[in-house]
Design a protein around this motif. Structure first.
Motif, PDB file in Angstrom:
ATOM      1  N   LYS A  23       0.833  -1.207   0.000  1.00 39.37           N
ATOM      2  CA  LYS A  23       0.000   0.000   0.000  1.00 39.37           C
ATOM      3  C   LYS A  23       0.867   1.256   0.000  1.00 39.37           C
ATOM      4  CE  LYS A  23      -3.849  -2.219   2.436  1.00 39.37           C
ATOM      5  NZ  LYS A  23      -4.611  -2.297   3.722  1.00 39.37           N
ATOM      6  N   ASN A  24       1.911   1.262   0.831  1.00 39.72           N
ATOM      7  CA  ASN A  24       2.817   2.414   0.896  1.00 39.72           C
ATOM      8  C   ASN A  24       3.465   2.671  -0.464  1.00 39.72           C
ATOM      9  OD1 ASN A  24       2.304   2.678   3.643  1.00 39.72           O
ATOM     10  ND2 ASN A  24       4.144   1.562   4.271  1.00 39.72           N
ATOM     11  N   LEU A  25       3.923   1.598  -1.087  1.00 38.88           N
ATOM     12  CA  LEU A  25       4.625   1.727  -2.355  1.00 38.88           C
ATOM     13  C   LEU A  25       3.683   2.150  -3.474  1.00 38.88           C
ATOM     14  CD1 LEU A  25       7.436   1.387  -3.541  1.00 38.88           C
ATOM     15  CD2 LEU A  25       6.861  -0.990  -4.058  1.00 38.88           C
ATOM     16  N   TYR A  29       4.103   5.589  -5.790  1.00 37.53           N
ATOM     17  CA  TYR A  29       4.179   5.608  -7.253  1.00 37.53           C
ATOM     18  C   TYR A  29       3.014   6.407  -7.849  1.00 37.53           C
ATOM     19  CZ  TYR A  29       8.018   2.263  -7.937  1.00 37.53           C
ATOM     20  OH  TYR A  29       9.247   1.656  -7.980  1.00 37.53           O
ATOM     21  N   GLU A  30       1.829   6.259  -7.256  1.00 36.14           N
ATOM     22  CA  GLU A  30       0.656   6.955  -7.782  1.00 36.14           C
ATOM     23  C   GLU A  30       0.789   8.465  -7.611  1.00 36.14           C
ATOM     24  OE1 GLU A  30      -4.218   7.013  -7.162  1.00 36.14           O
ATOM     25  OE2 GLU A  30      -3.007   5.392  -6.313  1.00 36.14           O
ATOM     26  N   THR A 129      13.359   0.824  -2.784  1.00 36.96           N
ATOM     27  CA  THR A 129      12.905   1.996  -3.535  1.00 36.96           C
ATOM     28  C   THR A 129      13.325   3.259  -2.796  1.00 36.96           C
ATOM     29  OG1 THR A 129      10.742   1.928  -2.429  1.00 36.96           O
ATOM     30  CG2 THR A 129      10.907   0.854  -4.582  1.00 36.96           C
ATOM     31  N   VAL A 130      13.277   4.387  -3.509  1.00 41.76           N
ATOM     32  CA  VAL A 130      13.647   5.668  -2.917  1.00 41.76           C
ATOM     33  C   VAL A 130      12.998   6.780  -3.736  1.00 41.76           C
ATOM     34  CG1 VAL A 130      15.724   6.101  -4.319  1.00 41.76           C
ATOM     35  CG2 VAL A 130      15.639   6.931  -1.960  1.00 41.76           C
ATOM     36  N   GLN A 131      12.759   7.923  -3.091  1.00 44.30           N
ATOM     37  CA  GLN A 131      12.313   9.111  -3.820  1.00 44.30           C
ATOM     38  C   GLN A 131      13.540   9.883  -4.257  1.00 44.30           C
ATOM     39  OE1 GLN A 131       9.355  11.533  -1.858  1.00 44.30           O
ATOM     40  NE2 GLN A 131       9.823  13.322  -3.116  1.00 44.30           N
ATOM     41  N   LEU A 132      13.571  10.315  -5.500  1.00 44.29           N
ATOM     42  CA  LEU A 132      14.730  11.028  -6.019  1.00 44.29           C
ATOM     43  C   LEU A 132      15.092  12.228  -5.147  1.00 44.29           C
ATOM     44  CD1 LEU A 132      14.166  11.029  -9.888  1.00 44.29           C
ATOM     45  CD2 LEU A 132      15.675   9.569  -8.541  1.00 44.29           C
ATOM     46  N   GLU A 133      16.389  12.388  -4.940  1.00 43.71           N
ATOM     47  CA  GLU A 133      16.980  13.498  -4.194  1.00 43.71           C
ATOM     48  C   GLU A 133      16.755  13.413  -2.677  1.00 43.71           C
ATOM     49  OE1 GLU A 133      18.946  15.123  -5.870  1.00 43.71           O
ATOM     50  OE2 GLU A 133      18.196  15.314  -7.919  1.00 43.71           O
ATOM     51  N   ASN A 140      11.175   3.700   6.012  1.00 46.69           N
ATOM     52  CA  ASN A 140      10.108   3.295   6.933  1.00 46.69           C
ATOM     53  C   ASN A 140       8.904   2.674   6.230  1.00 46.69           C
ATOM     54  OD1 ASN A 140      11.531   4.282   9.216  1.00 46.69           O
ATOM     55  ND2 ASN A 140      10.831   6.370   8.787  1.00 46.69           N
ATOM     56  N   PHE A 141       9.060   2.322   4.983  1.00 44.39           N
ATOM     57  CA  PHE A 141       7.955   1.720   4.226  1.00 44.39           C
ATOM     58  C   PHE A 141       7.670   0.278   4.644  1.00 44.39           C
ATOM     59  CE2 PHE A 141       6.971   4.101   0.033  1.00 44.39           C
ATOM     60  CZ  PHE A 141       6.881   5.302   0.720  1.00 44.39           C
ATOM     61  N   GLY A 142       8.679  -0.381   5.210  1.00 44.51           N
ATOM     62  CA  GLY A 142       8.547  -1.796   5.561  1.00 44.51           C
ATOM     63  C   GLY A 142       9.461  -2.713   4.770  1.00 44.51           C
ATOM     64  N   TRP A 143      10.316  -2.117   3.945  1.00 46.52           N
ATOM     65  CA  TRP A 143      11.226  -2.915   3.129  1.00 46.52           C
ATOM     66  C   TRP A 143      12.188  -3.742   3.971  1.00 46.52           C
ATOM     67  CZ3 TRP A 143      10.195  -4.349  -1.391  1.00 46.52           C
ATOM     68  CH2 TRP A 143       9.692  -3.508  -2.387  1.00 46.52           C
ATOM     69  N   GLN A 144      12.709  -3.149   5.040  1.00 48.35           N
ATOM     70  CA  GLN A 144      13.785  -3.829   5.761  1.00 48.35           C
ATOM     71  C   GLN A 144      13.315  -5.090   6.465  1.00 48.35           C
ATOM     72  OE1 GLN A 144      17.081  -1.937   7.381  1.00 48.35           O
ATOM     73  NE2 GLN A 144      16.619   0.081   6.565  1.00 48.35           N
TER      74      GLN A 144
END
Length: 243
Positions: A23-25, A29-30, A129-133, A140-144
């Motif tokens: 959901k976070n991801l 992207y949206e 994933t990452v936001q540019l810059e 904190n999205f839950g990837w780790q």
């Protein structure tokens, strides 16, 4: 996610935490579109390029490059069109190329490390994933939790892997790897992973620890590339073509 990796962590993929990560991801992207890197079809590129059965070496990164045009889904890797002499070529790759040369191989002609992945080097970031810059923007999205589960299950399945942990962030995973080794070992079994540690290859931090990636003046290296190949050859396996 490729089916072999999905099977390895199938319980985690059914969890509420993974559902929240999705959901976070999706929302990111949206809302921000191409400001999120890598592109959606490259998020799991590291797992697609190196199957579970292929993995011989694991090289851990932190998160994708946040500079436009660099992230491609493989830790430390960038598109081959960006050449070593260009300003946009990351310092981490410059120093990796120096270390490869100091270990007796040819330096990198470009920064696309896909040829490592195809030889069994898993190039995995802890956050995918990452936001540019904005470095660490998706930490904190839950990837780790997902990648920790993946690393632990991989260490259980393949206890003799060689792990390259560069920098403090990657070295936090050492306990996870050692825990897996302790879980599978018995009094009559001493199978263990090989864990090689050094400072992170980016910027000046490359020199500034008690385990420097490069020695001052670039007079020597941590010799990880040479050590990996020596270990593989000792096992009767093909060495990695680093250059």
């Amino acid at each position: 996610m490729p089916s072999d990796w999905a099977e390895l962590i199938h319980e985690e993929l059914d969890s509420e935490e993974f559902s929240q990560l999705e959901k976070n991801l999706s929302a990111a992207y949206e809302e921000l579109g191409e400001l999120i890197q890598p592109a959606p079809d490259n998020v799991f590129k590291a797992l697609r390029e190196t199957s579970v059965e292929q993995v011989r070496v694991v090289l851990l990164g932190q998160d994708p490059y946040q500079t436009p045009g660099l992230a491609q889904g493989l830790a430390f890797s960038i598109p081959a069109t960006i050449k070593p002499g260009w300003r946009s070529f990351p310092s981490s790759l410059r120093n990796i190329s120096k270390a490869i040369a100091l270990d007796g191989y040819s330096g990198l002609q470009h920064g696309d490390l896909s040829h490592w992945a195809k030889q069994g080097v898993l190039l995995l970031n802890a956050t995918l994933t990452v936001q540019l810059e904005i470095a660490g923007s998706h930490a904190n999205f839950g990837w780790q939790k997902l990648t920790d589960c993946l690393l632990y299950r991989l260490a259980l399945k393949k206890p003799e892997l060689i792990w390259l942990l560069w920098g403090a962030h990657a070295q936090k995973k050492k306990a996870l790897i050692e825990q897996a080794s302790q879980t599978i070992n018995t009094p009559n079994s001493a199978i263990s992973a090989t864990i090689l540690t050094a400072s992170h290859p980016s910027g000046l931090s490359v020199y500034r620890t008690h385990e420097p990636f490069l020695l001052p003046g670039d007079t020597g290296s941590c010799q990880h590339f040479k050590k990996v190949n020596e270990l593989l050859e000792k096992r009767g396996e093909q060495p990695i073509t680093w250059s």
